[in-house]
Design a protein around this motif. Structure first.
Motif, mmCIF file in Angstrom:
data_model
loop_
_atom_site.group_PDB
_atom_site.id
_atom_site.type_symbol
_atom_site.label_atom_id
_atom_site.label_comp_id
_atom_site.label_asym_id
_atom_site.label_seq_id
_atom_site.Cartn_x
_atom_site.Cartn_y
_atom_site.Cartn_z
ATOM 1 N N GLY A 21 0.796 -1.231 0.000
ATOM 2 C CA GLY A 21 0.000 0.000 0.000
ATOM 3 C C GLY A 21 0.824 1.274 0.000
ATOM 4 N N GLN A 26 7.226 6.862 -0.824
ATOM 5 C CA GLN A 26 7.274 6.235 0.513
ATOM 6 C C GLN A 26 8.174 5.003 0.486
ATOM 7 O OE1 GLN A 26 2.988 5.711 1.186
ATOM 8 N NE2 GLN A 26 3.125 7.028 3.000
ATOM 9 N N LYS A 47 4.058 10.672 6.055
ATOM 10 C CA LYS A 47 5.458 10.752 6.509
ATOM 11 C C LYS A 47 5.705 9.764 7.636
ATOM 12 C CE LYS A 47 5.178 15.071 7.749
ATOM 13 N NZ LYS A 47 3.797 15.371 7.374
ATOM 14 N N THR A 48 4.822 9.807 8.654
ATOM 15 C CA THR A 48 5.024 8.942 9.812
ATOM 16 C C THR A 48 4.889 7.479 9.413
ATOM 17 O OG1 THR A 48 4.251 10.678 11.300
ATOM 18 C CG2 THR A 48 4.234 8.437 12.166
ATOM 19 N N ARG A 49 3.959 7.224 8.494
ATOM 20 C CA ARG A 49 3.816 5.837 8.036
ATOM 21 C C ARG A 49 5.096 5.359 7.342
ATOM 22 N NH1 ARG A 49 -1.009 3.119 4.477
ATOM 23 N NH2 ARG A 49 0.127 1.205 4.004
ATOM 24 N N ARG A 300 -5.274 12.881 3.509
ATOM 25 C CA ARG A 300 -6.243 13.356 4.478
ATOM 26 C C ARG A 300 -7.138 14.469 3.954
ATOM 27 N NH1 ARG A 300 -2.677 14.421 9.176
ATOM 28 N NH2 ARG A 300 -2.428 12.322 9.992
HETATM 29 N N1 LIG Z 1 0.332 4.901 0.943
HETATM 30 C C1 LIG Z 1 -0.788 5.155 1.633
HETATM 31 N N2 LIG Z 1 -1.986 4.715 1.189
HETATM 32 C C2 LIG Z 1 -3.117 4.968 1.880
HETATM 33 N N3 LIG Z 1 -3.175 5.655 3.042
HETATM 34 C C3 LIG Z 1 -2.008 6.127 3.541
HETATM 35 C C4 LIG Z 1 -0.761 5.911 2.862
HETATM 36 N N4 LIG Z 1 0.218 6.497 3.604
HETATM 37 C C5 LIG Z 1 -0.393 7.038 4.675
HETATM 38 N N5 LIG Z 1 -1.721 6.821 4.647
HETATM 39 C C6 LIG Z 1 -2.713 7.242 5.646
HETATM 40 O O1 LIG Z 1 -2.765 8.660 5.668
HETATM 41 C C7 LIG Z 1 -2.938 9.137 6.993
HETATM 42 C C8 LIG Z 1 -1.795 10.057 7.338
HETATM 43 O O2 LIG Z 1 -0.590 9.295 7.440
HETATM 44 P P1 LIG Z 1 0.598 9.740 8.369
HETATM 45 O O3 LIG Z 1 0.125 9.981 9.763
HETATM 46 O O4 LIG Z 1 1.703 8.779 8.184
HETATM 47 O O5 LIG Z 1 0.922 11.140 7.666
HETATM 48 P P2 LIG Z 1 1.883 12.298 8.167
HETATM 49 O O6 LIG Z 1 2.429 12.921 6.933
HETATM 50 O O7 LIG Z 1 2.847 11.766 9.155
HETATM 51 O O8 LIG Z 1 0.850 13.279 8.864
HETATM 52 P P3 LIG Z 1 1.176 14.491 9.880
HETATM 53 O O9 LIG Z 1 1.495 15.659 9.014
HETATM 54 O O10 LIG Z 1 -0.089 14.668 10.634
HETATM 55 O O11 LIG Z 1 2.333 14.079 10.738
HETATM 56 C C9 LIG Z 1 -2.994 7.917 7.883
HETATM 57 O O12 LIG Z 1 -4.331 7.580 8.117
HETATM 58 C C10 LIG Z 1 -2.298 6.858 7.046
HETATM 59 O O13 LIG Z 1 -2.730 5.555 7.380
#
Ligand SMILES: Nc1ncnc2c1ncn2[C@@H]1O[C@H](COP(=O)(O)OP(=O)(O)OP(=O)(O)O)[C@@H](O)[C@H]1O
Ligand SMILES: [Mg+2]
Length: 344
Positions: A21, A26, A47-49, A300
């Motif tokens: 996914g 990423q 990013k965190t993912r 999001r």
């Molecule tokens: N490749 C992907 N496909 C589908 N959903 C994803 C993918 N990567 C991340 N997400 C989803 O998007 C949402 C945001 O992910 P994440 O928290 O990793 O983003 P972030 O960039 O760290 O956000 P923040 O700016 O709040 O720190 C989460 O619900 C995550 O599960």
């Protein structure tokens, strides 16, 4: 331009389940394990993912044992979530690693080396009220009027010095300006001395003392032991690091160079929590050849929110340049309300 090579864009069928996914950049952030990596992206771009999966990948491929990874999160809650997510991705709980906030990690280190800065390992960490009380006592003893110079205000200046990695010996009479009648540099020194006598430190000291130890040739063995230990360093919410946290990271990463920071270069330019955007801009200078990866798909927000955000962000002088796009359906139109001055 980022080259999303074929194996990253079209994963092999035998790819481990934790990679499923992820989008192409990423994947790149996960698989580029060696050398410095900077992931820049906006809110909600995964990013965190990516960072969490990178951690799982390092462990699953046995590139490092848990205790050889230093992972920094911005809150304790984020650390717990990362622990659970990595455990979930690998299917087994992970023990014995160095995962936590800057404060928690620095405190853990300082307990081991406290005697190097004249503390005992059971030192107390004092809270803001105690900090103010202590400074007030010192001001009374020095005959400095605490009506004219509120201790709370002076303490915030001292704290800013600490956040920039400045110990009392690096603060001159000129740096004090007219604060506390031009004696704030002296008060800072007396405050630090008093803390040591009490076998205590404040939050800023956790990082500051570790920097002092790392930078002192007499204690070179301490930094060397961490160079030996940590093969990989991972940092979330990198845009929020202050100078002293940045210096700590840079010192720890200088041997392996395997440091991966993920951050939001737009958030920090708004000045939230006094973040230092310079740390993002400096990364590429301090770590030559750093791979910069941009995540541009937002998971999001809706297009209207992104359009509104880009309009504001485009005015940022230091912006490193990235676009956001989203595959989500268009949502409600957004009206901008001016609260990017840290007033939230
Ligand atoms: N490749 C992907 N496909 C589908 N959903 C994803 C993918 N990567 C991340 N997400 C989803 O998007 C949402 C945001 O992910 P994440 O928290 O990793 O983003 P972030 O960039 O760290 O956000 P923040 O700016 O709040 O720190 C989460 O619900 C995550 O599960
Ligand atoms: Mg995040």
């Amino acid at each position: 331009m980022i080259d999303h090579s074929a194996d990253m864009a079209n994963p092999a069928a035998d790819e481990p389940p934790y990679m499923h996914g992820l989008n192409a950049p990423q994947r790149e952030a996960v698989l580029t394990t060696d050398g410095p990596v900077l992931v820049l992206a906006g809110a909600g771009t995964g990013k965190t993912r990516a960072l969490t999966t990178r951690l799982a990948h390092l462990l699953a491929t046995r590139k490092a044992a848990p205790h050889q990874i230093l992972a920094v999160t911005f809150t304790n809650k984020a650390a717990r979530e990362m622990r659970e997510r990595v455990g979930g991705l690998l299917g087994v709980p992970v023990e014995g690693w160095w995962l936590g906030t800057f404060h928690a990690l620095a405190a853990r280190m300082l307990r081991r080396h406290a005697e190097r800065v004249g503390l005992k390992s059971d030192f107390n960490i004092i809270d803001t009220d105690d900090q103010i009380r202590l400074l007030k006592q010192i001001m009374e003893a020095e005959g400095i009027d605490n009506k004219a110079w509120p201790p709370r205000v002076l303490m915030s200046v001292i704290q800013r010095w600490k956040d920039r990695g400045l110990t009392p010996d690096k603060i001159s009479r000129a740096d004090a300006g007219d604060l506390a009648g031009g004696r704030l540099n002296l008060l800072y020194k007396l405050y630090q001395d008093r803390l040591k006598t009490l076998n205590a430190c404040d939050f800023g000291d956790l990082m500051l003392h570790m920097l002092t130890i790392f930078q002192d040739p007499a204690h070179a063995d301490v930094l060397a032991s961490y160079h030996h230990q940590f093969k990989y360093i991972l940092v979330d919410e990198y845009q929020d690091t202050n100078v002293s946290q940045y210096l700590w990271l840079r010192l720890l990463a200088q041997a392996s160079k395997n440091i991966c920071c993920v951050g939001d270069d737009d958030q920090s330019i708004y000045g939230w929590r006094g973040a230092e955007v310079g740390n993002i801009l400096r990364f590429e200078k301090d770590f030559p050849g750093a791979r910069v990866i941009r995540l541009e798909q937002n998971y999001r927000s809706t297009p209207h929110i992104l359009a509104a955000a880009s309009g504001v962000i485009a005015g940022n002088r230091d912006r490193l340049g990235k676009e956001l796009w989203t595959a989500a359906e268009e949502g409600e139109k957004v009206r901008l309300i001016g609260h990017w001055d840290g007033e939230e």
